[in-house]
Design a protein around this motif. Structure first.
Motif, PDB file in Angstrom:
ATOM      1  N   PRO A  63       9.588  -8.994   0.778  1.00  0.00           N
ATOM      2  CA  PRO A  63       8.728  -8.065   1.544  1.00  0.00           C
ATOM      3  C   PRO A  63       8.748  -6.860   0.995  1.00  0.00           C
ATOM      4  O   PRO A  63      10.096  -6.241   0.648  1.00  0.00           O
ATOM      5  CB  PRO A  63       9.371  -8.214   3.066  1.00  0.00           C
ATOM      6  CG  PRO A  63      10.384  -9.424   3.003  1.00  0.00           C
ATOM      7  CD  PRO A  63      10.608  -9.681   1.461  1.00  0.00           C
ATOM      8  N   ARG A  64       7.619  -6.021   1.247  1.00  0.00           N
ATOM      9  CA  ARG A  64       7.665  -4.746   1.009  1.00  0.00           C
ATOM     10  C   ARG A  64       8.246  -3.883   1.970  1.00  0.00           C
ATOM     11  O   ARG A  64       8.120  -4.013   3.202  1.00  0.00           O
ATOM     12  CB  ARG A  64       6.119  -4.227   0.455  1.00  0.00           C
ATOM     13  CG  ARG A  64       5.591  -5.015  -0.662  1.00  0.00           C
ATOM     14  CD  ARG A  64       4.269  -4.695  -1.071  1.00  0.00           C
ATOM     15  NE  ARG A  64       3.129  -5.514   0.188  1.00  0.00           N
ATOM     16  CZ  ARG A  64       2.025  -5.824   0.224  1.00  0.00           C
ATOM     17  NH1 ARG A  64       1.515  -5.299  -0.748  1.00  0.00           N
ATOM     18  NH2 ARG A  64       1.637  -6.403   1.051  1.00  0.00           N
TER      19      ARG A  64
ATOM     20  N   LEU B  12       6.278   2.218   0.378  1.00  0.00           N
ATOM     21  CA  LEU B  12       5.196   3.150   1.025  1.00  0.00           C
ATOM     22  C   LEU B  12       5.869   4.126   1.938  1.00  0.00           C
ATOM     23  O   LEU B  12       6.796   3.572   2.617  1.00  0.00           O
ATOM     24  CB  LEU B  12       3.979   2.398   1.462  1.00  0.00           C
ATOM     25  CG  LEU B  12       2.903   2.958   2.299  1.00  0.00           C
ATOM     26  CD1 LEU B  12       1.701   2.751   1.579  1.00  0.00           C
ATOM     27  CD2 LEU B  12       2.971   3.543   3.681  1.00  0.00           C
ATOM     28  N   ILE B  13       5.409   5.418   2.101  1.00  0.00           N
ATOM     29  CA  ILE B  13       6.039   6.159   2.832  1.00  0.00           C
ATOM     30  C   ILE B  13       4.973   6.665   3.995  1.00  0.00           C
ATOM     31  O   ILE B  13       3.854   7.194   3.432  1.00  0.00           O
ATOM     32  CB  ILE B  13       6.767   7.319   2.425  1.00  0.00           C
ATOM     33  CG1 ILE B  13       7.819   6.942   1.364  1.00  0.00           C
ATOM     34  CG2 ILE B  13       7.331   8.317   3.467  1.00  0.00           C
ATOM     35  CD1 ILE B  13       8.515   8.057   0.551  1.00  0.00           C
TER      36      ILE B  13
ATOM     37  N   ARG C 177       6.111   8.110  -7.813  1.00  0.00           N
ATOM     38  CA  ARG C 177       4.928   8.019  -7.440  1.00  0.00           C
ATOM     39  C   ARG C 177       4.548   7.013  -6.276  1.00  0.00           C
ATOM     40  O   ARG C 177       3.468   6.333  -6.092  1.00  0.00           O
ATOM     41  CB  ARG C 177       3.675   7.613  -8.622  1.00  0.00           C
ATOM     42  CG  ARG C 177       3.601   8.693  -9.628  1.00  0.00           C
ATOM     43  CD  ARG C 177       2.662   8.559 -10.546  1.00  0.00           C
ATOM     44  NE  ARG C 177       2.427   9.627 -11.794  1.00  0.00           N
ATOM     45  CZ  ARG C 177       1.719   9.531 -12.723  1.00  0.00           C
ATOM     46  NH1 ARG C 177       0.817   8.392 -13.002  1.00  0.00           N
ATOM     47  NH2 ARG C 177       1.717  10.333 -13.719  1.00  0.00           N
ATOM     48  N   VAL C 178       5.584   6.799  -5.536  1.00  0.00           N
ATOM     49  CA  VAL C 178       5.461   5.829  -4.512  1.00  0.00           C
ATOM     50  C   VAL C 178       4.325   6.371  -3.344  1.00  0.00           C
ATOM     51  O   VAL C 178       4.253   7.466  -3.309  1.00  0.00           O
ATOM     52  CB  VAL C 178       6.646   5.985  -3.495  1.00  0.00           C
ATOM     53  CG1 VAL C 178       7.452   7.174  -3.125  1.00  0.00           C
ATOM     54  CG2 VAL C 178       6.837   4.735  -2.448  1.00  0.00           C
TER      55      VAL C 178
ATOM     56  N   ALA D 218      -4.182  -1.522   2.606  1.00  0.00           N
ATOM     57  CA  ALA D 218      -5.249  -0.952   1.861  1.00  0.00           C
ATOM     58  C   ALA D 218      -4.670   0.045   0.565  1.00  0.00           C
ATOM     59  O   ALA D 218      -5.093  -0.253  -0.522  1.00  0.00           O
ATOM     60  CB  ALA D 218      -6.462  -0.061   2.481  1.00  0.00           C
ATOM     61  N   VAL D 219      -3.793   1.008   1.043  1.00  0.00           N
ATOM     62  CA  VAL D 219      -3.130   1.719  -0.071  1.00  0.00           C
ATOM     63  C   VAL D 219      -2.173   0.927  -0.894  1.00  0.00           C
ATOM     64  O   VAL D 219      -2.242   1.122  -2.180  1.00  0.00           O
ATOM     65  CB  VAL D 219      -2.125   2.917   0.740  1.00  0.00           C
ATOM     66  CG1 VAL D 219      -1.564   3.517  -0.368  1.00  0.00           C
ATOM     67  CG2 VAL D 219      -3.353   3.852   1.405  1.00  0.00           C
ATOM     68  N   LEU D 220      -1.671   0.070  -0.557  1.00  0.00           N
ATOM     69  CA  LEU D 220      -0.476  -0.777  -1.205  1.00  0.00           C
ATOM     70  C   LEU D 220      -1.547  -1.429  -2.457  1.00  0.00           C
ATOM     71  O   LEU D 220      -1.054  -1.553  -3.432  1.00  0.00           O
ATOM     72  CB  LEU D 220       0.278  -1.735  -0.552  1.00  0.00           C
ATOM     73  CG  LEU D 220       1.455  -0.864   0.132  1.00  0.00           C
ATOM     74  CD1 LEU D 220       2.284  -1.863   0.993  1.00  0.00           C
ATOM     75  CD2 LEU D 220       2.464  -0.432  -0.647  1.00  0.00           C
TER      76      LEU D 220
END
Length: 233
Positions: A4-5, A51-52, A75-76, A117-119
């Motif tokens: 999992p991310r 992602l943050i 660049r996360v 969407a961003v991922l």
């Protein structure tokens, strides 16, 4: 099986962190929560964060500062959470390296959708290898071989023009400020002014657009920068 991310939520409102954690975990994400900037930076360093979600108003370190500190080494993807709606604040956040914005108050489901969407957008950077065509094959970008064809003819982009086009094409419909294009596309090779990006954009448009005054691919986002509007086929 793919692990999992991990999403790091940074917000001083505990209720927001708890609600978003519940929704994101239901969607299959692992979630870390931080209520201040110091904890956020520690968790980011100690974990493989995908992602943050970063609130701008924190009790110890401003969100913009945290974004800048992270961007020195990573660049996360960073989505900023903010109650500010002024265009100047949006531009400032993008210039510091934010990938997107979500305005408060927000729907948790909308945030989950935005995270996905961003991922997908950022992870596609690593997946694109085959040539990609746009507009029924009128424009073809070969990312591996660094070539662009328009209606079957070589577009003749310079290496710098290709880097800028590639950066935007890998994240369609994402707005890039001039500073971000310098950072992401040109790295440390660029020693000009940010307005020089406008000259490169003009050159790219001259080579790939049918009508430079009414472009189909590289659009100007007034007051902010540029975005690539082509959809992959």
């Amino acid at each position: 099986m793919k692990s999992p991310r991990t999403v790091l939520i940074v917000d001083d409102e505990e209720k927001i962190v708890e609600v978003m954690q519940t929704y994101l975990e239901k969607d299959g994400y692992q979630v870390l929560g931080a209520y201040d900037g110091t904890t956020a930076l520690r968790l980011w360093k100690e974990n493989d964060v995908s992602l943050i979600l970063l609130d701008l108003m924190l009790p110890d370190i401003m969100g913009e500062q945290i974004c800048q500190m992270i961007r020195l080494n990573s660049r996360v993807p960073i989505i900023m959470l903010t109650a500010r709606t002024e265009e100047a604040d949006l531009i400032k956040g993008l210039q510091m390296g934010a990938d997107d914005y979500i305005y408060k108050p927000f729907s948790p489901r909308a945030v989950v959708a935005k995270v996905g969407a961003v991922l997908r957008r950022t992870e596609s950077d690593e997946l694109i290898s085959m040539p990609v065509s746009y507009n029924q094959g009128k424009l073809v970008i070969d990312f591996d071989n660094m070539s662009v064809t328009v209606r079957g003819e070589k577009a003749g982009l310079t290496p710098t023009e290709f880097k800028i086009l590639m950066t935007m094409a890998k994240a369609p419909n994402r707005t890039f400020t001039r500073e971000q294009l310098i950072t992401y596309a040109l790295d440390d090779d660029f020693d000009g002014y940010d307005r020089s990006i406008d000259t490169y954009i003009k050159g790219i448009r001259a080579k790939i657009e049918e009508d430079r005054k009414d472009p189909s691919y590289i659009l100007t986002v007034h007051g902010m920068g540029y975005k690539f509007a082509g959809e992959k086929e």
